[in-house]
Write an enzyme that holds these catalytic residues in place. Structure first.
Site, short mmCIF file in Angstrom:
data_model
loop_
_atom_site.label_atom_id
_atom_site.label_comp_id
_atom_site.label_asym_id
_atom_site.label_seq_id
_atom_site.Cartn_x
_atom_site.Cartn_y
_atom_site.Cartn_z
N GLU A 133 -11.70 72.75 83.00
CA GLU A 133 -10.33 73.25 82.89
C GLU A 133 -10.38 74.66 82.33
OE1 GLU A 133 -7.34 71.02 80.78
OE2 GLU A 133 -8.12 69.12 81.53
N GLU A 167 -10.65 65.23 77.00
CA GLU A 167 -10.49 65.87 75.67
C GLU A 167 -10.50 64.84 74.54
OE1 GLU A 167 -7.05 68.47 76.03
OE2 GLU A 167 -8.24 69.97 77.07
C1 BG6 Z 1 -5.50 70.36 78.51
C2 BG6 Z 1 -5.17 69.07 79.19
O1 BG6 Z 1 -5.40 70.12 77.14
O2 BG6 Z 1 -4.68 71.47 78.70
C3 BG6 Z 1 -4.30 69.24 80.42
O3 BG6 Z 1 -6.34 68.37 79.50
C4 BG6 Z 1 -3.23 70.27 80.14
O4 BG6 Z 1 -3.83 67.97 80.77
C5 BG6 Z 1 -3.91 71.60 79.87
O5 BG6 Z 1 -2.27 70.38 81.12
C6 BG6 Z 1 -2.98 72.79 79.70
O6 BG6 Z 1 -2.05 72.54 78.70
P1 BG6 Z 1 -0.49 72.71 78.99
O7 BG6 Z 1 0.16 72.32 77.73
O8 BG6 Z 1 -0.30 74.15 79.32
O9 BG6 Z 1 -0.20 71.80 80.11
#
Ligand code: BG6
Length: 491
Positions: free
Chosen positions: A390, A181
């Site tokens: 993701e 990111e």
């Molecule tokens: C992304 C990151 O921004 O979102 C992850 O790359 C992160 O590392 C994921 O865990 C989800 O966000 P959160 O705050 O729910 O963990």
């Protein structure tokens, strides 16, 4: 001829899951590893911010120090991923395991061996690894001594680290991402997380302060981001020399921004947001040069961009990435009206969309936004393959007295997003894989909680530090296994 909607995923589609070292491994000072930037951030909740001090404060809970102890459970965990039929596992390497201080001349053999073991386990189950070299952490020493990526020296250290990993794992890993990111460094929230950039004032401070209160300096942040682009491009060029068939990608946090109303003010504000947050970093990394629109943004914000030298421009042009990967959790709206309701989001929030429901953590749920995003990316970068690396639902899971976990909300969320991926593929999007976030429960980045769970596999670990780290399959485990076995036909 139009593709068959029900049978549209390519036969070698890379189904799997994605993790990050600091959210999973724990063992934060084991086998030679030293502190990383992520190890300095405390736990929090939805209502209580994560805190930071430039030292470890006694008696305070730091979730990355133990996380889910993947360091000692990786065999068991990868076996479970294998049982689900994963084709790909995205992990990150913890830089501070390989070069504990970041500026060391020689790597830490024990750290390298840990990832040898991970890749050997993946191989056992026919799982293709994907490696992020830098996922929201850099060796703490580089933060303290060099101001993270603000220093040109850190480019050198990163390239040494990248080459070490490429050489060591070249026969085991084909898919690489340089920075997770990377576009989050375009906003203040990404300064420490993404760049290891801290101002002197915060480095000298002795008290715990909310992460969001760290001092931001946009000039330095964009210079540091530039250095990350250069470091990434140098790594891409070096990687291709080490192994020509490496696929090295960028990784962008896509928050799909919609204008809240058709008011031209909202439309233009939204266009700027999309350009700076969503497009800028990808443009630099896929096209190999700074896009024109960023210069007027720099001028409007008094950012002196003389740091972009001719030499660096050549490095960026030579080190273009081979694929575009991104995270997608939600969309948000942009409004120029200061009175409108605001909601949270991944790293950053936006205006409330009246047409969408929210997750328990206040994130919009917008599966169609994923299709819209995939189409936008394909139109913009028709030359490269795309991967969703993701996507997932962070929610509250209940363990029933018989040990079962009925996470139907997660299945619903994922199913709807996969359906939109199908539609996108039918419309011509060159999507090659999907690694959902947190296939096993891990620490949340935003809140530092375990309570916010994403996994197909439950980990008995709680925010008060209790729990024996045992693993349990949720209903979604069996569902995802079926999805993979049917190559996305049985949802
Ligand atoms: C992304 C990151 O921004 O979102 C992850 O790359 C992160 O590392 C994921 O865990 C989800 O966000 P959160 O705050 O729910 O963990």
């Amino acid at each position: 001829m139009r593709k068959d909607y029900n049978n549209c995923f390519p036969k070698d589609f890379l189904w799997g899951g994605a993790l990050a070292a600091n959210q999973a491994e724990g063992a934060y000072l084991e086998d030679g590893k030293q502190l990383s930037s992520a190890d300095m951030v405390t736990g929090g909740t939805k209502d209580k911010p994560r805190m930071f001090a430039p030292r470890i404060v006694k008696g305070v809970y730091y979730p990355s120090h133990t996380a889910i102890d993947f360091y000692h459970h990786h065999k068991e965990d990868i076996a479970l991923f294998g049982e689900m039929g994963f084709k790909m596992l995205r992990i990150s390497i913890n830089w501070a395991r390989i070069f504990p201080n970041g500026d060391d001349l020689e790597p830490n053999e024990k750290g390298l061996q840990f990832y040898d073991e991970i890749f050997a386990e993946c191989q056992k189950y026919g799982i293709e690894p994907m490696v992020t070299l830098c996922h929201y952490e850099i060796p703490w020493n580089l933060v303290k001594k060099y101001k993270g990526f603000y220093s040109k020296k850190t480019i050198e250290f990163f390239v040494r680290y990248a080459k070490t990993c490429f050489n060591r794992y070249k026969d085991k890993v084909k898919y690489w991402l340089t920075f997770n990111e990377i576009n989050c460094a375009t906003i203040a929230e990404g300064g420490y997380n993404g760049l290891g950039l801290l101002q002197k004032k915060d480095l000298l401070n002795d008290e715990l302060i909310p992460l969001a209160d760290l001092t931001d300096n946009a000039q330095e942040r964009f210079e540091a981001l530039h250095n990350e682009f250069v470091a990434s491009a140098l790594a891409v060029s070096a990687g291709h020399k080490i192994k020509a068939d490496f696929l090295i990608g960028c990784m962008i946090n896509r928050i799909t921004w919609y204008p809240l109303t058709p008011n031209p003010d909202d439309i233009l504000a939204c266009q700027t947001k999309n350009r700076i947050f969503n497009d800028f970093a990808g443009d630099v990394m896929v096209r190999g040069s700074y896009p024109t629109y960023i210069f007027s943004y720099f001028e409007d914000n008094n950012i002196d961009y003389s740091f972009i030298t001719k030499k660096d421009q050549q490095i960026l042009a030579d080190g273009k990435v081979d694929m575009y990967t991104f995270s997608y959790y939600m969309s948000n709206c942009i409004s120029t009206d200061p009175e409108v309701e605001h909601v949270g989001g991944n790293i950053t929030g936006g205006a409330r969309n009246p047409y969408l429901k929210l997750s328990e953590w206040g994130w919009h749920i917008d599966p169609q936004g994923l299709r819209y995003t995939l189409n936008l990316i394909t139109d913009r970068y028709p030359q490269v393959p795309i991967m969703v690396v993701e996507n997932g639902y962070g929610g509250i899971d209940k363990v029933e007295p018989d040990g079962s976990i009925h996470d139907l909300y997660r299945i619903e969320y994922l199913k709807k997003h996969i359906i939109e991926m199908q539609k996108a593929i039918v419309q011509g999007v060159p999507l090659i894989g999907y690694t959902s976030w947190g296939p096993i429960d891990i620490v949340s980045v935003g809140t530092g909680e375990m309570y916010k769970r994403y996994g197909y596999i439950y980990v008995k670990r709680n925010d008060d530090g209790t729990g024996d780290f045992s693993r349990k399959k949720k209903d979604s485990f069996y569902w995802y296994k079926k999805v993979i076995a049917s190559n996305g036909q049985e949802l």
